[in-house]
Write an enzyme that holds these catalytic residues in place. Structure first.
Site, PDB file in Angstrom:
ATOM      1  N   LYS A  38       0.845  -1.205   0.000  1.00 24.07           N
ATOM      2  CA  LYS A  38       0.000   0.000   0.000  1.00 24.07           C
ATOM      3  C   LYS A  38       0.879   1.254   0.000  1.00 24.07           C
ATOM      4  O   LYS A  38       2.085   1.171   0.244  1.00 24.07           O
ATOM      5  CB  LYS A  38      -0.903  -0.014   1.233  1.00 24.07           C
ATOM      6  N   ARG A 136     -11.437   0.172  15.157  1.00 24.47           N
ATOM      7  CA  ARG A 136     -11.343   0.942  13.921  1.00 24.47           C
ATOM      8  C   ARG A 136     -12.208   0.200  12.913  1.00 24.47           C
ATOM      9  O   ARG A 136     -13.389   0.037  13.150  1.00 24.47           O
ATOM     10  CB  ARG A 136      -9.867   1.073  13.509  1.00 24.47           C
ATOM     11  N   TYR A 269      13.728  31.280   7.262  1.00 28.54           N
ATOM     12  CA  TYR A 269      12.469  31.838   7.790  1.00 28.54           C
ATOM     13  C   TYR A 269      12.517  32.012   9.302  1.00 28.54           C
ATOM     14  O   TYR A 269      12.924  31.110  10.032  1.00 28.54           O
ATOM     15  CB  TYR A 269      11.305  30.901   7.468  1.00 28.54           C
ATOM     16  N   MET A 317       9.886  24.968   2.122  1.00 31.03           N
ATOM     17  CA  MET A 317       9.126  24.088   1.238  1.00 31.03           C
ATOM     18  C   MET A 317      10.026  23.304   0.280  1.00 31.03           C
ATOM     19  O   MET A 317       9.857  22.098   0.111  1.00 31.03           O
ATOM     20  CB  MET A 317       8.081  24.898   0.455  1.00 31.03           C
TER      21      MET A 317
HETATM   22  C1  PLP Z   1      -0.419  -1.583   6.947  1.00 36.19           C
HETATM   23  C2  PLP Z   1      -1.014  -2.825   7.409  1.00 36.19           C
HETATM   24  C3  PLP Z   1      -0.208  -3.952   7.624  1.00 36.19           C
HETATM   25  C4  PLP Z   1       1.303  -3.916   7.545  1.00 36.19           C
HETATM   26  O1  PLP Z   1       1.815  -3.324   8.720  1.00 36.19           O
HETATM   27  P1  PLP Z   1       3.385  -3.235   8.995  1.00 36.19           P
HETATM   28  O2  PLP Z   1       3.483  -2.791  10.398  1.00 36.19           O
HETATM   29  O3  PLP Z   1       3.908  -2.235   8.030  1.00 36.19           O
HETATM   30  O4  PLP Z   1       3.941  -4.583   8.767  1.00 36.19           O
HETATM   31  C5  PLP Z   1      -0.837  -5.138   7.946  1.00 36.19           C
HETATM   32  N1  PLP Z   1      -2.186  -5.213   8.085  1.00 36.19           N
HETATM   33  C6  PLP Z   1      -2.976  -4.141   7.912  1.00 36.19           C
HETATM   34  C7  PLP Z   1      -4.450  -4.282   8.088  1.00 36.19           C
HETATM   35  C8  PLP Z   1      -2.425  -2.915   7.584  1.00 36.19           C
HETATM   36  O5  PLP Z   1      -3.209  -1.851   7.419  1.00 36.19           O
END
Ligand code: PLP
Length: 376
Positions: A38, A136, A269, A317
């Site tokens: 992801k 969640r 800045y 930036m």
């Molecule tokens: C992102 C995610 C993972 C992977 O987590 P890591 O700590 O990066 O290994 C596994 N399961 C779910 C549901 C996630 O959202």
């Protein structure tokens, strides 16, 4: 071409393959390793990383959303793809169009998925997430209710049951244990009613890396570890780390300008930094728009000329200023290391995160799209 790279990441696909192999060897052949790609594979480049992982034998990949899955399909990835972070009603058809496998999070979505599969005359699969205590995504319905809904959906197949830990790195409290027990209870009660999907899965990097074998089941979902990171865990009785992986990404930027400042000169800045003595500074061609945390203003470090160099003044930036008084040989165009190793020194995302008051995940995912990915 007329332009040079101002900031780029160098990614070792071999290291990613090695990290995946290490995870597979640790969990053994009975447990499927589904690497998480992801968020553009934590900015390592989802397409390239997925090609590497599938070549290494990954049969499953996990993404967050339909668009990420669709991109992999367009790139010719044929492995199973699990979409983990839910979908909007308008994305449902896209799941089927791209042959993606959804994680369903509320029972009401199962009949919708069933209806869609029926309308296309196909039999689609899905995984169901159980909220075992993270609060969640995931269903909190009891097993008998889940079974009723699952059984009524005859055009789709429940292929996996999953949950996610809220406090995997905490070996002091009992939340992870409590979640395991709750998830297993739901799975057992469903099995008693005749519903036992192929995959039960609950482990991200930490339960894999620290050997929480009871949570491995038939599948694990490491993300961070694939990219070479395993966060430390807390607790007096914390177990040894069994998984050994190395970061696959280095992040560099070029020196854009160099100048000598007199004692007392202000930098950047807000005049946040005042030169305590005559000094030489370099202006780097990357700033917070590239992903350098603004919180590193006046406190972060980079590696320049094989030495640690302090970030002085505000990270802006597009630019960051560093003190290179100790490295007079540096010149415009030279690369500087933001993450990675140079001259025997290393800065990794965990160290940068500590200085910036954030987490390594956020550092990696925060490397912005304008930072080019180079595969080495
Ligand atoms: C992102 C995610 C993972 C992977 O987590 P890591 O700590 O990066 O290994 C596994 N399961 C779910 C549901 C996630 O959202």
């Amino acid at each position: 071409m007329g332009f040079a790279l101002r900031s780029w990441v160098e990614i070792s696909l071999q290291q990613i393959a090695d990290n995946f192999k290490a995870a597979r060897e640790l969990v053994g052949p009975e447990v499927e390793v589904m690497p998480v790609v992801k968020a553009d594979a934590y900015r390592h480049g989802a397409v390239e990383v997925s090609r590497t992982l599938t070549r290494e034998g990954a049969r499953w990949l996990a993404v967050s959303n339909v668009e990420e899955g669709a991109r992999l399909r367009e790139a010719g990835i044929t492995a199973r793809i699990l979409v983990m972070a839910d979908f909007l009603p308008a994305e449902r058809a896209g799941l089927l169009d791209c042959n993606l496998t959804p994680v369903i999070h509320s029972l009401g979505d199962i009949p919708e998925w069933d209806l869609l599969a029926a309308s296309r005359g196909i039999r689609a699969s899905y995984h169901l997430k159980i909220d075992s205590g993270m609060g969640r995504l995931g269903t909190r319905e009891p097993a008998d209710q889940i079974c009723r809904v699952v059984r009524a959906a005859t055009h789709v197949r429940l292929e996996g049951l999953m949950t996610h830990f809220a406090s995997a790195s905490d070996y002091l409290g009992s939340q992870t244990e409590d979640q395991s027990v709750s998830f297993e209870r739901t799975c057992t009660e469903m099995a008693q009613r005749g519903i036992a999907p192929d995959y039960l899965h609950m482990s991200s990097t930490i339960p894999v890396a620290y050997g929480r074998t009871r949570a491995w089941k038939q599948m694990v979902r490491p993300g961070h570890a694939i990219y070479g990171y395993v966060s430390p865990v807390s607790g007096a009785t914390s177990p040894p780390k069994l998984l050994h992986v190395k970061p696959a990404l280095s992040w560099k930027t070029a020196i854009l300008a160099i100048k000598d400042l007199p004692q007392g000169a202000l930098v950047g800045y807000g005049g946040m930094y005042r030169a305590p003595h005559p000094m030489r500074i370099a202006v780097l061609a990357a700033g917070y728009a590239d992903g350098i945390p603004h919180r590193l203003s006046n406190r972060g470090r980079v590696i320049a000329g094989g030495k640690l160099a302090s970030i002085i003044g505000a990270v802006s930036m597009d630019l960051t200023t560093i003190d290179i008084t100790a490295s007079p040989e540096l010149k415009v165009g030279d690369p500087v290391t933001l993450l990675g190793s140079e001259g025997g020194l290393t800065i990794d995302a965990q160290q940068m995160a500590r200085t910036a008051g954030t987490i390594s995940y956020s550092i990696l995912c925060g490397i912005s799209a304008r930072v080019k990915q180079i595969y080495v």
